[in-house]
Design an enzyme around this catalytic site. Sequence first.
Site, mmCIF file in Angstrom:
data_model
loop_
_atom_site.group_PDB
_atom_site.id
_atom_site.type_symbol
_atom_site.label_atom_id
_atom_site.label_comp_id
_atom_site.label_asym_id
_atom_site.label_seq_id
_atom_site.Cartn_x
_atom_site.Cartn_y
_atom_site.Cartn_z
ATOM 1 N N HIS A 298 0.818 -1.213 0.000
ATOM 2 C CA HIS A 298 0.000 0.000 0.000
ATOM 3 C C HIS A 298 0.856 1.269 0.000
ATOM 4 O O HIS A 298 1.999 1.265 0.455
ATOM 5 C CB HIS A 298 -0.926 0.004 1.206
ATOM 6 N N GLU B 70 0.624 3.993 1.773
ATOM 7 C CA GLU B 70 1.010 4.439 3.110
ATOM 8 C C GLU B 70 2.207 3.640 3.609
ATOM 9 O O GLU B 70 3.157 4.196 4.172
ATOM 10 C CB GLU B 70 -0.142 4.257 4.106
ATOM 11 N N CYS C 82 -6.366 1.351 5.462
ATOM 12 C CA CYS C 82 -6.919 0.075 5.911
ATOM 13 C C CYS C 82 -6.412 -0.205 7.329
ATOM 14 O O CYS C 82 -5.541 0.497 7.849
ATOM 15 C CB CYS C 82 -6.515 -1.046 4.952
ATOM 16 N N CYS D 178 -2.584 -0.674 7.518
ATOM 17 C CA CYS D 178 -1.837 0.580 7.395
ATOM 18 C C CYS D 178 -2.032 1.462 8.617
ATOM 19 O O CYS D 178 -1.112 2.173 9.016
ATOM 20 C CB CYS D 178 -2.229 1.302 6.110
#
Length: 158
Positions: free
Chosen positions: A80, A82, A118, A121
């Site tokens: 991801h 992040e 999410c 993260c």
Amino acid sequence: MLKRRSKENYYLDIADAAQERSTCLRRRFGAIIVRDDEIVSTGYNGAPRGRRNCTDLKYCARQDLNIPSGERYELCRSVHAEANAIISAARRDMLGATLYLVGRDAQTGEIYADATPCAMCRRLIINAGIHQVVCRTGPDEYTVTLVRDWVYNDDTLK
């Protein structure tokens, strides 16, 4: 008189530019970490370094299996945005920082009005010492979330 772009939208625009490097066939996300008005790092979602990307393979396992958003991340090739931004920074540079996040649909390019990190993260963001997360919800609209709220309102305890 020249109207200056707000700092929040300025940084969100940079995160939006980062998402253009995304290699995900479903969702394109870009993130930047900023502390004291200096960009610490950037990230976008894509396969780990050296691995083939979904855009190269023209295949997404989660898409082909009709897996809903937020489920079965272990089947996803991507890291991801992040997480990539956090990986690229030293923790000392993230303490008290702000993470800016922009997400777009890979097919339509539409901004995700409900973009938010999410659960995985969020844990990384908490441990990185990031103070707040700003998510774009429209062309000039955004939400601001204090990371301490994720700590105090632990949704995993339900």
